[in-house]
Design an enzyme around this catalytic site. Structure first.
Site, short mmCIF file in Angstrom:
data_model
loop_
_atom_site.label_atom_id
_atom_site.label_comp_id
_atom_site.label_asym_id
_atom_site.label_seq_id
_atom_site.Cartn_x
_atom_site.Cartn_y
_atom_site.Cartn_z
N SER A 193 -11.69 4.50 -1.06
CA SER A 193 -12.17 3.37 -1.89
C SER A 193 -13.63 3.15 -1.56
O SER A 193 -14.11 3.58 -0.50
CB SER A 193 -11.36 2.11 -1.52
OG SER A 193 -11.96 0.96 -2.08
N LYS B 120 -9.19 2.01 4.78
CA LYS B 120 -10.00 2.92 3.95
C LYS B 120 -11.18 3.49 4.73
O LYS B 120 -11.55 4.65 4.54
CB LYS B 120 -10.44 2.22 2.66
CG LYS B 120 -9.29 1.81 1.73
CD LYS B 120 -8.49 2.99 1.20
CE LYS B 120 -7.46 2.56 0.16
NZ LYS B 120 -6.64 3.68 -0.33
N TYR C 80 -7.08 -3.58 4.41
CA TYR C 80 -7.45 -2.57 3.40
C TYR C 80 -8.77 -1.90 3.76
O TYR C 80 -8.89 -0.67 3.77
CB TYR C 80 -7.54 -3.25 2.03
CG TYR C 80 -7.66 -2.32 0.86
CD1 TYR C 80 -6.52 -1.78 0.25
CD2 TYR C 80 -8.90 -1.97 0.32
CE1 TYR C 80 -6.62 -0.93 -0.84
CE2 TYR C 80 -9.01 -1.13 -0.76
CZ TYR C 80 -7.86 -0.61 -1.35
OH TYR C 80 -7.97 0.24 -2.43
P1 NAD Z 1 -0.68 1.16 -8.07
O1 NAD Z 1 -0.13 -0.08 -7.43
O2 NAD Z 1 -0.80 1.24 -9.54
O3 NAD Z 1 0.15 2.43 -7.56
C1 NAD Z 1 0.52 2.59 -6.22
C2 NAD Z 1 1.52 3.71 -6.10
O4 NAD Z 1 1.93 3.81 -4.73
C3 NAD Z 1 2.81 3.46 -6.91
O5 NAD Z 1 3.29 4.68 -7.41
C4 NAD Z 1 3.76 2.91 -5.86
O6 NAD Z 1 5.13 3.07 -6.18
C5 NAD Z 1 3.37 3.75 -4.67
N1 NAD Z 1 3.78 3.16 -3.40
C6 NAD Z 1 3.65 1.88 -2.99
N2 NAD Z 1 4.20 1.73 -1.77
C7 NAD Z 1 4.68 2.95 -1.41
C8 NAD Z 1 5.37 3.44 -0.27
N3 NAD Z 1 5.67 2.65 0.75
N4 NAD Z 1 5.74 4.75 -0.25
C9 NAD Z 1 5.46 5.57 -1.29
N5 NAD Z 1 4.81 5.16 -2.39
C10 NAD Z 1 4.42 3.86 -2.45
O7 NAD Z 1 -2.10 1.36 -7.35
P2 NAD Z 1 -3.43 2.13 -7.79
O8 NAD Z 1 -4.42 1.10 -8.16
O9 NAD Z 1 -3.14 3.25 -8.71
O10 NAD Z 1 -3.90 2.69 -6.36
C11 NAD Z 1 -3.70 4.01 -5.95
C12 NAD Z 1 -4.64 4.30 -4.79
O11 NAD Z 1 -5.99 4.11 -5.20
C13 NAD Z 1 -4.42 3.38 -3.59
O12 NAD Z 1 -4.58 4.12 -2.39
C14 NAD Z 1 -5.54 2.37 -3.73
O13 NAD Z 1 -5.92 1.81 -2.51
C15 NAD Z 1 -6.64 3.26 -4.29
N6 NAD Z 1 -7.68 2.50 -4.97
C16 NAD Z 1 -7.38 1.75 -6.07
C17 NAD Z 1 -8.40 1.04 -6.66
C18 NAD Z 1 -8.17 0.22 -7.90
O14 NAD Z 1 -9.09 -0.45 -8.33
N7 NAD Z 1 -7.01 0.26 -8.51
C19 NAD Z 1 -9.69 1.09 -6.15
C20 NAD Z 1 -9.94 1.86 -5.03
C21 NAD Z 1 -8.93 2.58 -4.45
#
Ligand code: NAD
Length: 261
Positions: free
Chosen positions: A143, A160, A156
């Site tokens: 991130s 990260k 978080y």
């Molecule tokens: P999301 O909530 O849409 O998806 C998260 C996924 O992780 C889902 O498939 C969920 O079922 C799975 N998950 C949750 N807990 C779990 C567990 N204990 N075991 C296995 N799977 C599990 O989130 P997203 O926004 O798509 O985020 C995905 C990644 O991107 C994360 O690592 C997040 O930190 C990172 N990220 C997201 C953003 C953003 O703005 N959305 C920004 C920077 C980084």
């Protein structure tokens, strides 16, 4: 492409958001795809069918990646099922927002377990497989919070930052092999993980969801736009090609200019 010649990509947390978009991108590019994450069985079935429409195989592996044994088991199961593992994308993650003094210990433990430790366990289990194949690509979804901090995101931001470090160590330990490890560091993408934060902020500021979305993104992204998950999937795919073979230990921010400020 013959199924036996297809490369295999495992994307953790791919039943939703960014991971889901990546699963579709790799399927479209001719990979067999292993998906993981939580979700309703009937929705996962539909996702698998949609992925297989691109001509390759797709299989769902349930695993709670907060548990070390399940991380190791996931890698083993994918390898047994497909006979190989070429691309590992550590994407599963969660967020919790609270001031340090009120931050629940169990939320700290859960976020460190999922957003950092699970990648250590999956990488450790995947490396011998990739070494035996003499080829591998590891991509960690970190991130912009891998480089900068925001208030109320202690777990978080710590996880990260740690993931960016783990990416560099993995890259150094594989530097003379056909295995690379890099991180993608997104700003904000409108996924369920971010929607929950925007809903809470809308309440706090007395704004509608739409008004808060604009306020929220304008505060961080100079572009005033959310990043699209397909942009992240494009980069992940590029990092998985031979053209990226000497990109090692890099962390790519895609954040609408946030970290340029
Ligand atoms: P999301 O909530 O849409 O998806 C998260 C996924 O992780 C889902 O498939 C969920 O079922 C799975 N998950 C949750 N807990 C779990 C567990 N204990 N075991 C296995 N799977 C599990 O989130 P997203 O926004 O798509 O985020 C995905 C990644 O991107 C994360 O690592 C997040 O930190 C990172 N990220 C997201 C953003 C953003 O703005 N959305 C920004 C920077 C980084």
């Amino acid at each position: 492409m013959q199924s036996k010649n297809r490369k295999v990509a495992l994307i953790t947390g791919s039943t939703s958001g960014i991971g889901r978009a990546m699963a579709f991108r790799f399927a479209k590019e001719g990979f067999d795809v292993a998906i993981n994450g939580f979700g309703k069985a009937e929705e996962i079935e539909i996702q698998l069918k949609d992925l297989e429409n691109f001509g390759g195989r797709a299989f769902y592996f349930g695993a709670n990646l907060m548990e070390k044994d399940q991380c190791q088991d996931l890698i083993k199961k994918v390898h047994v099922h497909f006979g190989r593992l070429d691309v590992l994308i550590n994407n599963a993650g969660l967020q919790y927002v609270a001031p340090l003094e009120d931050f629940p210990d169990e939320k700290w433990d859960a976020i460190i377990a999922l957003n950092l430790s699970s990648s250590f366990h999956t990488i450790k289990a995947a490396l011998p497989i990739m070494r035996a194949q003499n080829w591998g690509r590891i991509i960690n979804i970190a991130s912009t919070h891998g480089f900068v901090a925001s208030v109320h995101k202690a777990a978080y931001v710590s996880a990260k930052h740690g993931l960016v470090g783990l990416t560099k160590v993995t890259a150094l330990e594989t530097a003379r092999e056909n295995i690379t490890c890099n991180a993608i560091c997104p700003g904000f993408i409108y996924t369920p993980l971010v929607e929950a934060q925007i809903q809470a902020k809308a309440k706090e500021h007395g704004l509608s969801l739409e008004e808060e979305k604009i306020r929220f993104i304008s505060e961080k992204h100079p572009s005033q736009k959310f990043v699209e998950m397909e942009d992240l999937a494009n980069l992940a795919f590029f990092l998985s090609t031979d053209g990226a073979k000497e990109i090692r230990g890099s962390s790519y921010v895609i954040d609408g200019g946030w970290s340029a400020v």
